[in-house]
Write a protein that holds these residues in place. Structure first.
Motif, PDB file in Angstrom:
ATOM      1  N   THR A  91      -6.837   1.347  -6.682  1.00 19.67           N
ATOM      2  CA  THR A  91      -6.232   2.479  -6.983  1.00 19.67           C
ATOM      3  C   THR A  91      -7.025   3.625  -6.701  1.00 19.67           C
ATOM      4  O   THR A  91      -8.163   3.811  -6.870  1.00 19.67           O
ATOM      5  CB  THR A  91      -5.546   2.678  -7.838  1.00 19.67           C
ATOM      6  OG1 THR A  91      -6.518   2.570  -9.028  1.00 19.67           O
ATOM      7  CG2 THR A  91      -4.441   1.613  -8.627  1.00 19.67           C
TER       8      THR A  91
ATOM      9  N   ALA B 175       0.738   0.789  -9.732  1.00 21.97           N
ATOM     10  CA  ALA B 175       0.354  -0.395  -9.304  1.00 21.97           C
ATOM     11  C   ALA B 175       0.974  -1.620  -9.854  1.00 21.97           C
ATOM     12  O   ALA B 175       1.550  -2.582  -9.259  1.00 21.97           O
ATOM     13  CB  ALA B 175      -0.993  -0.681  -9.251  1.00 21.97           C
TER      14      ALA B 175
ATOM     15  N   HIS C 115      -2.569   6.730  -5.193  1.00 16.92           N
ATOM     16  CA  HIS C 115      -2.383   5.614  -4.175  1.00 16.92           C
ATOM     17  C   HIS C 115      -2.761   4.404  -4.863  1.00 16.92           C
ATOM     18  O   HIS C 115      -3.780   4.039  -5.616  1.00 16.92           O
ATOM     19  CB  HIS C 115      -3.261   5.943  -2.979  1.00 16.92           C
ATOM     20  CG  HIS C 115      -3.012   7.127  -2.150  1.00 16.92           C
ATOM     21  ND1 HIS C 115      -2.203   7.141  -1.009  1.00 16.92           N
ATOM     22  CD2 HIS C 115      -3.133   8.385  -2.514  1.00 16.92           C
ATOM     23  CE1 HIS C 115      -1.957   8.176  -0.623  1.00 16.92           C
ATOM     24  NE2 HIS C 115      -2.697   9.303  -1.507  1.00 16.92           N
ATOM     25  N   TRP C 116      -1.970   3.437  -4.367  1.00 19.47           N
ATOM     26  CA  TRP C 116      -2.340   2.041  -4.992  1.00 19.47           C
ATOM     27  C   TRP C 116      -2.288   1.017  -3.686  1.00 19.47           C
ATOM     28  O   TRP C 116      -1.185   0.984  -2.882  1.00 19.47           O
ATOM     29  CB  TRP C 116      -1.438   1.484  -5.875  1.00 19.47           C
ATOM     30  CG  TRP C 116       0.089   1.650  -5.720  1.00 19.47           C
ATOM     31  CD1 TRP C 116       0.877   0.681  -5.371  1.00 19.47           C
ATOM     32  CD2 TRP C 116       0.919   2.925  -5.834  1.00 19.47           C
ATOM     33  NE1 TRP C 116       2.169   0.882  -5.373  1.00 19.47           N
ATOM     34  CE2 TRP C 116       2.095   2.313  -5.645  1.00 19.47           C
ATOM     35  CE3 TRP C 116       0.439   4.080  -6.120  1.00 19.47           C
ATOM     36  CZ2 TRP C 116       3.253   3.260  -5.479  1.00 19.47           C
ATOM     37  CZ3 TRP C 116       1.716   5.059  -5.861  1.00 19.47           C
ATOM     38  CH2 TRP C 116       2.936   4.497  -5.666  1.00 19.47           C
ATOM     39  N   THR C 117      -2.859   0.019  -3.656  1.00 20.10           N
ATOM     40  CA  THR C 117      -3.145  -1.124  -2.557  1.00 20.10           C
ATOM     41  C   THR C 117      -3.075  -2.272  -3.391  1.00 20.10           C
ATOM     42  O   THR C 117      -4.142  -2.405  -4.138  1.00 20.10           O
ATOM     43  CB  THR C 117      -4.151  -0.821  -1.569  1.00 20.10           C
ATOM     44  OG1 THR C 117      -4.084   0.304  -0.917  1.00 20.10           O
ATOM     45  CG2 THR C 117      -4.210  -2.233  -0.555  1.00 20.10           C
TER      46      THR C 117
ATOM     47  N   LYS D  24     -11.136  -0.357  -8.859  1.00 22.55           N
ATOM     48  CA  LYS D  24     -11.079  -1.569  -8.480  1.00 22.55           C
ATOM     49  C   LYS D  24     -10.740  -2.712  -9.587  1.00 22.55           C
ATOM     50  O   LYS D  24     -11.378  -2.579 -10.683  1.00 22.55           O
ATOM     51  CB  LYS D  24     -12.067  -2.097  -7.600  1.00 22.55           C
ATOM     52  CG  LYS D  24     -12.373  -1.334  -6.321  1.00 22.55           C
ATOM     53  CD  LYS D  24     -13.479  -1.864  -5.466  1.00 22.55           C
ATOM     54  CE  LYS D  24     -13.919  -0.983  -4.502  1.00 22.55           C
ATOM     55  NZ  LYS D  24     -14.436   0.184  -5.005  1.00 22.55           N
TER      56      LYS D  24
ATOM     57  N   SER E 173       0.916  -1.150  -0.071  1.00 20.71           N
ATOM     58  CA  SER E 173      -0.029  -0.136   0.003  1.00 20.71           C
ATOM     59  C   SER E 173       0.858   1.321  -0.145  1.00 20.71           C
ATOM     60  O   SER E 173       1.532   1.560   0.882  1.00 20.71           O
ATOM     61  CB  SER E 173      -0.896   0.164   1.100  1.00 20.71           C
ATOM     62  OG  SER E 173      -1.821   0.950   1.184  1.00 20.71           O
ATOM     63  N   GLU E 174       0.967   1.984  -0.956  1.00 24.21           N
ATOM     64  CA  GLU E 174       1.794   3.125  -1.362  1.00 24.21           C
ATOM     65  C   GLU E 174       0.885   4.267  -1.728  1.00 24.21           C
ATOM     66  O   GLU E 174       0.240   4.180  -2.568  1.00 24.21           O
ATOM     67  CB  GLU E 174       3.212   2.684  -1.985  1.00 24.21           C
ATOM     68  CG  GLU E 174       4.000   1.732  -1.408  1.00 24.21           C
ATOM     69  CD  GLU E 174       5.284   1.680  -2.215  1.00 24.21           C
ATOM     70  OE1 GLU E 174       5.689   2.323  -2.984  1.00 24.21           O
ATOM     71  OE2 GLU E 174       5.452   0.347  -2.336  1.00 24.21           O
ATOM     72  N   GLY E 175       1.888   5.516  -2.011  1.00 28.28           N
ATOM     73  CA  GLY E 175       1.134   6.493  -2.424  1.00 28.28           C
ATOM     74  C   GLY E 175       2.167   7.732  -2.473  1.00 28.28           C
ATOM     75  O   GLY E 175       2.974   7.768  -2.048  1.00 28.28           O
TER      76      GLY E 175
ATOM     77  N   GLU F  38     -11.428   6.579  -7.271  1.00 26.63           N
ATOM     78  CA  GLU F  38     -11.255   5.050  -6.969  1.00 26.63           C
ATOM     79  C   GLU F  38     -11.278   4.018  -8.323  1.00 26.63           C
ATOM     80  O   GLU F  38     -12.365   4.237  -8.796  1.00 26.63           O
ATOM     81  CB  GLU F  38     -12.061   4.594  -5.758  1.00 26.63           C
ATOM     82  CG  GLU F  38     -11.228   4.786  -4.434  1.00 26.63           C
ATOM     83  CD  GLU F  38     -12.103   4.087  -3.359  1.00 26.63           C
ATOM     84  OE1 GLU F  38     -12.953   3.352  -3.480  1.00 26.63           O
ATOM     85  OE2 GLU F  38     -11.940   4.781  -2.301  1.00 26.63           O
TER      86      GLU F  38
ATOM     87  N   GLU G  74      -3.586  -6.381  -2.895  1.00 32.52           N
ATOM     88  CA  GLU G  74      -3.819  -7.243  -1.541  1.00 32.52           C
ATOM     89  C   GLU G  74      -3.957  -8.650  -1.955  1.00 32.52           C
ATOM     90  O   GLU G  74      -2.776  -9.161  -2.069  1.00 32.52           O
ATOM     91  CB  GLU G  74      -5.362  -6.763  -1.248  1.00 32.52           C
ATOM     92  CG  GLU G  74      -5.107  -5.829   0.296  1.00 32.52           C
ATOM     93  CD  GLU G  74      -4.832  -6.526   1.327  1.00 32.52           C
ATOM     94  OE1 GLU G  74      -4.926  -7.473   1.643  1.00 32.52           O
ATOM     95  OE2 GLU G  74      -3.932  -5.674   2.322  1.00 32.52           O
TER      96      GLU G  74
ATOM     97  N   ALA H 104      -6.367  -5.297  -6.766  1.00 32.23           N
ATOM     98  CA  ALA H 104      -5.764  -3.918  -6.766  1.00 32.23           C
ATOM     99  C   ALA H 104      -6.904  -2.874  -6.455  1.00 32.23           C
ATOM    100  O   ALA H 104      -8.028  -2.920  -7.130  1.00 32.23           O
ATOM    101  CB  ALA H 104      -5.059  -3.655  -7.922  1.00 32.23           C
TER     102      ALA H 104
END
Ligand SMILES: C[S@@+](CC[C@H](N)C(=O)[O-])C[C@H]1O[C@@H](n2cnc3c(N)ncnc32)[C@H](O)[C@@H]1O
Length: 310
Positions: free
Chosen positions: A260, A299, A240-242, A268, A233-235, A266, A244, A258
């Protein structure tokens, strides 16, 4: 020509953005069209104009597409999503004659202010996509909201409030307009005109199906994909991108969930990692079609980085 659902419903994340260079000619937009009544009526009154509807609710989109197909309107195009993003990304500078927004949710609580369509950056986008002399028309039943939008948009150097009417009848009404009138509420109608040039930066850059990141076989370390979770999880710079959960039912292909966000927009989707003879390819899985934004690119880079030996 008999219109079909797929003619009306545009998916610019698949067909590419912006949409307008493909069409040419006069264009108008309605934001948040609800049941699509105003949108189709507008298209019927302006057969020489392409009328685009931007709407976040899939249920409303379904109703409006049905209506446009039933009425066999060849000049209606509908895009599902957040109009704050779509208006900026799908339309180029000076491309629109008119933008309509009728009875947007005003989100009266201050802590919800960022959900208002007219929040942050909206006036810049309107000033960029309207042609000079083009207009943005807002109808609302909330006086405080009419005042707020008047002050934000009229304060923009390229826009000017040219009329602020109370209970002025329009040629086309909407479902909410009739509802508020039946309840005896006042209706505020604001029109802003674009006076001077203005531009905004766009962030969508190409199409996801043309984008992949390759990792060479001598750089590969696939150990990280053996777990169920990636947990990245970074930005940076509003992106921002997660990344999982990891899914796989084979030894040469993985899906990573993902999410973002680009300045709050947002998306997905799934990132697919496929093993090839000479390495691995990291790309957006074809089942979803996000817009190719900076967060989506990062991402993909983050997944590639996690399977690249350090
Ligand atoms: C109160 S309804 C008004 C519907 C219609 N314009 C009318 O007057 O009957 C507001 C509409 O805006 C849509 N909406 C809300 N936020 C939106 C956004 N960010 N982008 C696009 N549509 C949005 C909602 O889904 C809903 O259909």
């Amino acid at each position: 020509m008999v219109m079909k659902r797929q003619d009306v419903l545009l998916e610019p994340s698949i067909s590419g953005v912006p949409v307008d260079p493909e069409q040419g000619g006069r264009k108008m937009v309605e934001i948040g069209f609800g049941n699509g009544e105003f949108l189709t009526h507008l298209a019927g009154l302006n057969p020489d104009t392409m009328v685009y509807g931007l709407e976040i609710s899939m249920t409303c989109v379904g109703k409006a597409v049905k209506r446009a197909v039933r009425e066999d309107l060849g000049n209606v195009r509908i895009i599902c999503g957040d109009a704050r993003f779509l208006l900026r990304e799908c339309f180029s500078d000076e491309s629109l004659e008119r933008i309509y927004m009728s009875f947007p949710c005003p989100w009266p609580k201050e802590r919800h202010a960022r959900r208002r369509v007219t929040h942050r950056g909206f006036s810049d986008v309107v000033a960029s996509v309207l042609r000079i002399g083009g207009c943005f028309e807002l109808a609302t039943d909330e006086k405080w909201y009419a005042d707020e939008v008047a002050s934000i948009l009229d304060g923009h150097p390229s826009l000017s409030l040219i009329s602020f009417d109370v209970n002025k009848r329009r040629e086309i009404t909407t479902k909410y307009e009739r509802k508020w009138l039946e309840q005896g509420k006042d209706i505020y109608l604001l029109v802003f005109e674009k006076l001077g040039n203005f531009t905004v930066d766009r962030i969508v850059d190409g199409r996801c199906d043309d984008m992949h990141v390759a990792v060479k076989s001598d750089e590969l370390d696939m150990a990280v994909l053996k777990d169920e979770k990636l947990g990245i999880s970074e930005g940076e710079d509003g992106a921002h991108w997660t990344l999982e959960r990891i899914y796989s039912d084979s030894r040469d292909s993985w899906l990573i969930q993902a999410v973002t966000s680009d300045d709050g927009y947002e998306q997905k989707f799934y990132v697919r990692v496929v093993l090839r003879e000479n390495g691995a390819l990291v790309k957006v899985d074809g089942v979803c079609s996000p817009y190719l934004t900076p967060a989506v690119r990062r991402a993909l880079d983050a997944v590639a980085g996690s399977i690249r030996r350090s």
